[in-house]
Motif scaffolding. Sequence first.
Motif, PDB file in Angstrom:
ATOM      1  N   GLN A   1       9.892   6.055  -6.511  1.00 37.94           N
ATOM      2  CA  GLN A   1       9.912   5.497  -5.171  1.00 37.94           C
ATOM      3  C   GLN A   1       9.535   4.015  -5.196  1.00 37.94           C
ATOM      4  O   GLN A   1      10.144   3.190  -4.506  1.00 37.94           O
ATOM      5  N   ARG A   2       8.541   3.686  -5.987  1.00 35.19           N
ATOM      6  CA  ARG A   2       8.154   2.280  -6.122  1.00 35.19           C
ATOM      7  C   ARG A   2       9.306   1.454  -6.682  1.00 35.19           C
ATOM      8  O   ARG A   2       9.550   0.327  -6.246  1.00 35.19           O
ATOM      9  N   LYS A   3      10.037   2.020  -7.631  1.00 34.69           N
ATOM     10  CA  LYS A   3      11.145   1.285  -8.233  1.00 34.69           C
ATOM     11  C   LYS A   3      12.271   1.053  -7.231  1.00 34.69           C
ATOM     12  O   LYS A   3      12.966   0.039  -7.300  1.00 34.69           O
ATOM     13  N   LEU A   4      12.478   1.967  -6.297  1.00 33.84           N
ATOM     14  CA  LEU A   4      13.483   1.744  -5.272  1.00 33.84           C
ATOM     15  C   LEU A   4      13.042   0.665  -4.296  1.00 33.84           C
ATOM     16  O   LEU A   4      13.848  -0.139  -3.830  1.00 33.84           O
ATOM     17  N   LEU A   5      11.751   0.612  -3.984  1.00 32.77           N
ATOM     18  CA  LEU A   5      11.240  -0.409  -3.066  1.00 32.77           C
ATOM     19  C   LEU A   5      11.342  -1.810  -3.659  1.00 32.77           C
ATOM     20  O   LEU A   5      11.463  -2.796  -2.927  1.00 32.77           O
ATOM     21  N   THR A   6      11.262  -1.909  -4.976  1.00 32.32           N
ATOM     22  CA  THR A   6      11.294  -3.205  -5.649  1.00 32.32           C
ATOM     23  C   THR A   6      12.638  -3.486  -6.319  1.00 32.32           C
ATOM     24  O   THR A   6      12.820  -4.537  -6.935  1.00 32.32           O
ATOM     25  N   ASP A   7      13.584  -2.577  -6.186  1.00 37.96           N
ATOM     26  CA  ASP A   7      14.888  -2.714  -6.828  1.00 37.96           C
ATOM     27  C   ASP A   7      15.608  -3.967  -6.335  1.00 37.96           C
ATOM     28  O   ASP A   7      15.777  -4.156  -5.124  1.00 37.96           O
ATOM     29  N   PRO A   8      16.038  -4.852  -7.230  1.00 39.69           N
ATOM     30  CA  PRO A   8      16.757  -6.059  -6.796  1.00 39.69           C
ATOM     31  C   PRO A   8      18.126  -5.698  -6.242  1.00 39.69           C
ATOM     32  O   PRO A   8      18.951  -5.094  -6.931  1.00 39.69           O
TER      33      PRO A   8
ATOM     34  N   ALA B   1      -3.148  -8.282   8.745  1.00 41.42           N
ATOM     35  CA  ALA B   1      -2.840  -9.101   7.576  1.00 41.42           C
ATOM     36  C   ALA B   1      -1.416  -8.850   7.105  1.00 41.42           C
ATOM     37  O   ALA B   1      -0.868  -7.746   7.300  1.00 41.42           O
ATOM     38  N   PRO B   2      -0.763  -9.853   6.478  1.00 45.74           N
ATOM     39  CA  PRO B   2       0.616  -9.687   6.002  1.00 45.74           C
ATOM     40  C   PRO B   2       0.693  -8.773   4.775  1.00 45.74           C
ATOM     41  O   PRO B   2       0.785  -9.231   3.631  1.00 45.74           O
ATOM     42  N   ARG B   3       0.646  -7.494   5.035  1.00 47.03           N
ATOM     43  CA  ARG B   3       0.736  -6.464   4.002  1.00 47.03           C
ATOM     44  C   ARG B   3       1.791  -5.445   4.407  1.00 47.03           C
ATOM     45  O   ARG B   3       2.115  -5.302   5.589  1.00 47.03           O
ATOM     46  N   LEU B   4       2.270  -4.713   3.426  1.00 53.29           N
ATOM     47  CA  LEU B   4       3.245  -3.658   3.669  1.00 53.29           C
ATOM     48  C   LEU B   4       2.630  -2.310   3.343  1.00 53.29           C
ATOM     49  O   LEU B   4       2.109  -2.100   2.247  1.00 53.29           O
ATOM     50  N   ARG B   5       2.687  -1.383   4.330  1.00 49.11           N
ATOM     51  CA  ARG B   5       2.226  -0.022   4.110  1.00 49.11           C
ATOM     52  C   ARG B   5       3.427   0.900   4.101  1.00 49.11           C
ATOM     53  O   ARG B   5       4.241   0.886   5.028  1.00 49.11           O
ATOM     54  N   VAL B   6       3.559   1.691   3.038  1.00 48.23           N
ATOM     55  CA  VAL B   6       4.663   2.634   2.898  1.00 48.23           C
ATOM     56  C   VAL B   6       4.116   4.047   3.018  1.00 48.23           C
ATOM     57  O   VAL B   6       3.213   4.442   2.262  1.00 48.23           O
ATOM     58  N   ILE B   7       4.626   4.791   4.018  1.00 49.74           N
ATOM     59  CA  ILE B   7       4.093   6.144   4.249  1.00 49.74           C
ATOM     60  C   ILE B   7       5.198   7.190   4.107  1.00 49.74           C
ATOM     61  O   ILE B   7       6.377   6.862   4.006  1.00 49.74           O
TER      62      ILE B   7
ATOM     63  N   GLU C   1       0.854  -1.190   0.000  1.00 47.66           N
ATOM     64  CA  GLU C   1       0.000   0.000   0.000  1.00 47.66           C
ATOM     65  C   GLU C   1       0.889   1.239   0.000  1.00 47.66           C
ATOM     66  O   GLU C   1       1.618   1.499   0.959  1.00 47.66           O
ATOM     67  N   LEU C   2       0.839   1.999  -1.085  1.00 46.95           N
ATOM     68  CA  LEU C   2       1.607   3.237  -1.197  1.00 46.95           C
ATOM     69  C   LEU C   2       0.670   4.426  -1.042  1.00 46.95           C
ATOM     70  O   LEU C   2      -0.528   4.330  -1.330  1.00 46.95           O
ATOM     71  N   VAL C   3       1.210   5.556  -0.613  1.00 47.88           N
ATOM     72  CA  VAL C   3       0.399   6.764  -0.566  1.00 47.88           C
ATOM     73  C   VAL C   3      -0.020   7.108  -1.992  1.00 47.88           C
ATOM     74  O   VAL C   3       0.691   6.828  -2.962  1.00 47.88           O
ATOM     75  N   ALA C   4      -1.174   7.729  -2.126  1.00 45.08           N
ATOM     76  CA  ALA C   4      -1.794   7.923  -3.434  1.00 45.08           C
ATOM     77  C   ALA C   4      -0.908   8.692  -4.407  1.00 45.08           C
ATOM     78  O   ALA C   4      -0.915   8.426  -5.607  1.00 45.08           O
ATOM     79  N   ASP C   5      -0.129   9.649  -3.921  1.00 52.37           N
ATOM     80  CA  ASP C   5       0.674  10.486  -4.819  1.00 52.37           C
ATOM     81  C   ASP C   5       2.143  10.064  -4.858  1.00 52.37           C
ATOM     82  O   ASP C   5       3.006  10.829  -5.283  1.00 52.37           O
ATOM     83  N   ALA C   6       2.438   8.830  -4.446  1.00 50.45           N
ATOM     84  CA  ALA C   6       3.825   8.365  -4.459  1.00 50.45           C
ATOM     85  C   ALA C   6       4.339   8.296  -5.894  1.00 50.45           C
ATOM     86  O   ALA C   6       3.713   7.655  -6.748  1.00 50.45           O
ATOM     87  N   PRO C   7       5.473   8.927  -6.199  1.00 51.28           N
ATOM     88  CA  PRO C   7       6.006   8.875  -7.568  1.00 51.28           C
ATOM     89  C   PRO C   7       6.522   7.488  -7.914  1.00 51.28           C
ATOM     90  O   PRO C   7       6.889   6.696  -7.035  1.00 51.28           O
ATOM     91  N   GLU C   8       6.575   7.208  -9.204  1.00 49.50           N
ATOM     92  CA  GLU C   8       6.974   5.880  -9.664  1.00 49.50           C
ATOM     93  C   GLU C   8       8.397   5.538  -9.242  1.00 49.50           C
ATOM     94  O   GLU C   8       8.707   4.379  -8.958  1.00 49.50           O
TER      95      GLU C   8
END
Length: 346
Positions: free
Chosen positions: A293-300, A340-346, A284-291
């Motif tokens: 940031q998502r790429k850093l969270l998923t960066d291998p 529940a096993p979820r990740l919230r990023v704020i 769960e990302l904040v609604a206005d999170a730029p792309e």
Amino acid sequence: MNEIKLTQFSHGGGCGCKIAPAVLSNLLASMPAGLMPAELLVGTDTADDAAVYKLNERQAVVATTDFFTPIVDDPYDFGRIAATNALSDVYAMGGTPIFALAVVGMPLDKLPGEVISRILEGGASVCREAGIPIAGGHSIDVLEPIYGLVGLGVVDPARVKTNAGAREGDVLILTKPLGVGILSAGLKKGSLSAAGYAEMLRWTTMLNRAGATLAENDAVHAVTDVTGFGLAGHLLEMCRGSGLGAEVRFAQLPLIEEAVRLVREGVATGASGRNWASYGEGVELVADAPEWQRKLLTDPQTSGGLLVACAPEAVEAVIATVRTEQGCEARVIGRMLAGAPRLRVI
């Protein structure tokens, strides 16, 4: 030898060449049930970093294997990175490495012997730093260069740290900054600076030796290392294994400065997108999170840091251990939550 670029042989380098989490889950789901002796303390149930097999009341064997295609062009550096990454899984379980076996696959018609020798020398140098021998291994002739290790270690069965022991209210600590995959993508595009390459080598060749000391701290409840599935993927594995949710504050994440610049310019690995497709519905990302940031969270992350879940009163001790053992500053990034096993990023 200097004219050969190892990354030209790689369709995806380092931990970025791992099979995507969702695909891997489907493949493993079709495996028939195997033997589960009581001595097998850690197997495949929680997607942990290594297997652990109890020998007696004071000793257990930690066993893992990790190998990949080149993430850098220099053969010696490639060997160092691959070996460091492989031994990380032993440290992540709280173990102390005792010896390694080399896993070697090389296109013998494309790489001269001196290049292959330098890869092996790089791996051996890291094992010497870890205080262990390379006691054997196996080699084959393949289309892409592949190098890594089988890592063997020992741990007290009572001190094993898995990714499934986190508790509600635990503080999350990350021991290395994020962005290695982005740096590797920048290298292949020719846009990585010399300083950025040096930073990449600094982190990917730093042994996660603090893991063995952290195992002695009862207030450390869960540990995993952050590698090919990115921070979000490996934290979700901890959530699922522990039956908890997690919250991460993006502003508190340690990030490699040049990786932030590159990703904001659109540089990222294909594995980042595959990771998000595999588990993004659990984040769960904040609604206005730029792309970016998502790429850093998923960066291998190749040879990434340890992700530690510990009681709040143990935070200073954990950070001090990492500083003493590895000479770097770990960072508090979030906490474990009920639910529940979820990740919230704020």
